[in-house]
Motif scaffolding. Structure first.
Motif, PDB file in Angstrom:
ATOM      1  N   ASP A 112       0.808  -1.214   0.000  1.00 28.61           N
ATOM      2  CA  ASP A 112       0.000   0.000   0.000  1.00 28.61           C
ATOM      3  C   ASP A 112       0.844   1.269   0.000  1.00 28.61           C
ATOM      4  OD1 ASP A 112      -2.721   1.379   0.510  1.00 28.61           O
ATOM      5  OD2 ASP A 112      -1.458   2.139   2.130  1.00 28.61           O
ATOM      6  N   ASN A 162      -4.955   4.343  -8.409  1.00 29.05           N
ATOM      7  CA  ASN A 162      -5.399   4.124  -7.038  1.00 29.05           C
ATOM      8  C   ASN A 162      -4.341   4.647  -6.070  1.00 29.05           C
ATOM      9  OD1 ASN A 162      -7.949   2.083  -6.898  1.00 29.05           O
ATOM     10  ND2 ASN A 162      -6.761   1.796  -8.769  1.00 29.05           N
ATOM     11  N   ASP A 198      -4.036   3.988   1.017  1.00 32.06           N
ATOM     12  CA  ASP A 198      -5.225   3.856   1.857  1.00 32.06           C
ATOM     13  C   ASP A 198      -4.924   3.987   3.348  1.00 32.06           C
ATOM     14  OD1 ASP A 198      -7.177   3.401  -0.158  1.00 32.06           O
ATOM     15  OD2 ASP A 198      -6.415   1.366  -0.398  1.00 32.06           O
ATOM     16  N   THR A 231      -6.358  10.848   3.403  1.00 32.61           N
ATOM     17  CA  THR A 231      -6.303  10.002   2.204  1.00 32.61           C
ATOM     18  C   THR A 231      -6.713  10.810   0.976  1.00 32.61           C
ATOM     19  OG1 THR A 231      -6.763   7.990   3.444  1.00 32.61           O
ATOM     20  CG2 THR A 231      -7.210   7.944   1.091  1.00 32.61           C
ATOM     21  N   ASP A 245      -8.547   9.081  -5.534  1.00 35.74           N
ATOM     22  CA  ASP A 245      -7.908   8.420  -6.664  1.00 35.74           C
ATOM     23  C   ASP A 245      -7.858   9.402  -7.837  1.00 35.74           C
ATOM     24  OD1 ASP A 245      -7.668   6.184  -5.104  1.00 35.74           O
ATOM     25  OD2 ASP A 245      -9.308   5.087  -6.039  1.00 35.74           O
ATOM     26  N   HIS A 271     -10.591   6.317  -1.686  1.00 39.64           N
ATOM     27  CA  HIS A 271     -10.904   4.898  -1.492  1.00 39.64           C
ATOM     28  C   HIS A 271     -11.900   4.392  -2.550  1.00 39.64           C
ATOM     29  CE1 HIS A 271      -8.841   5.106   2.353  1.00 39.64           C
ATOM     30  NE2 HIS A 271      -9.674   6.033   2.777  1.00 39.64           N
TER      31      HIS A 271
END
Length: 336
Positions: free
Chosen positions: A166, A215, A218, A224, A227, A260
């Protein structure tokens, strides 16, 4: 005759606005369009095919048949490649025993399929069976997630390779990149680097302008980022994992999508980039305006009422196919 830059920009803006109007109604307004979906006024949704749960990618062959990969999120016992011979036809499984196929494209008489840790070429199709297949790319990351694969205007294949984590720095130079290679698998090189997960890929018709859904990390809680839909140039470094929009020296996206979102397929449809958001059950539209440095746009809802939309494909007659990973239904979106 060479037009001035200002005239060209004005013309392109008019084209973009006209394309938005052709998709129906004012920006952001969604109404029932059939099949339980909501979309722009003036559009209609019909059922193209069903019975394909876990679908991940689309491609048409030279006969107009739709080919579909299916891939589970965590298990891969039922993954495969199917063909739908015509709208409404029953899907027929053609390939089994493949793990995590997320992209496919026809190159001549061979079907190229990207999957976990490899790219495979299938050939000598007789009926519903390929009698020849070979691995043309081993990797490029062992057991790594190879995403969509498409054919570029230069005849080379282009593929996204997800990061192996990630937010860590991947051990392999191929991880977190977009790569390109010849249809026989030779000449593998990195096209653009340090992109966490470029899933959907599409060239703007008639150009070498490559758009990708990206993407993001996360692990950042309320920080965050959304995208991205991005225009990707050869040789670019996008800064993963340290940079996700806040670093000045790295490229910026054309449009920011939802956080997300699990941004999926990308297709160019009526002058706009269409992007599926798997996690949120939504399809976004980004009307593209050409600038001196690339494109600008803003994401707005285009379709709702889906469970997990993932693959997208524009048909030869200008409609849009949208596949719902969870329900196994493929919808055709066109003018009413």
């Amino acid at each position: 005759m060479r037009r001035s830059g200002e005239f060209a920009k004005t013309l392109l803006l008019v084209v973009a606005v006209s394309s938005l109007a052709a998709c129906g109604g004012k920006s952001g307004e969604l109404v029932p369009i059939g099949q339980g979906l909501r979309g722009p006024p003036g559009m209609k949704a019909t059922l193209y095919a069903s019975g394909l749960p876990l679908m991940s990618a689309f491609a048409f062959d030279s006969r107009g048949r739709l080919w579909v990969t299916t891939s589970g999120a965590t298990t891969h016992g039922t993954d495969g490649v199917f063909v739908v011979s015509s709208p409404g036809a029953r899907p027929v499984r053609v390939v089994s025993g493949i793990r995590g196929p997320l992209g496919l494209v026809w190159v001549g008489s061979r079907l190229i399929v990207s999957s976990l840790g490899k790219v495979t070429a299938f050939g000598d199709l007789q009926g519903s069976r390929f009698h020849a297949h070979s691995t043309i790319v081993d990797g490029p990351v062992a057991n790594g997630e190879n995403n969509n694969v498409i054919l570029g205007p230069d005849g080379r294949l282009v593929m996204g390779v997800s990061a192996s984590c990630d937010h860590c720095v991947p051990a392999s130079k191929w991880s977190a990149s977009i790569v390109t290679f010849r249809p026989d698998g030779s000449g593998l090189v990195i096209f653009a680097s340090r992109i966490r997960a470029a899933y959907g890929l599409a060239f703007y018709p008639g150009t070498s302008d490559l758009f990708a859904s990206m993407n993001q990390r996360d692990d950042l809680g309320s920080a965050t980022p959304g995208d991205w839909l991005s225009l990707v140039r050869k040789g670019q470094d996008w800064g993963f994992p340290a940079c996700y929009g806040q670093c000045k020296l790295f490229p910026k996206p054309v449009a920011v999508l939802d956080p997300h979102a699990a941004a999926g397929g990308v297709s160019i449809y009526r002058g706009a980039a269409i992007v599926s958001e798997w996690q949120l059950g939504k399809v976004q539209r980004v009307v593209l305006t050409k600038t001196d440095s690339g494109y600008t746009g803003e994401a707005e809802p285009f379709l709702t009422g889906l469970k997990n939309p993932l693959p997208l494909l524009t048909t030869s007659d200008g409609d849009l196919l949208v596949g719902d990973w969870q329900t196994g239904k493929i919808y055709r979106i066109g003018k009413s």
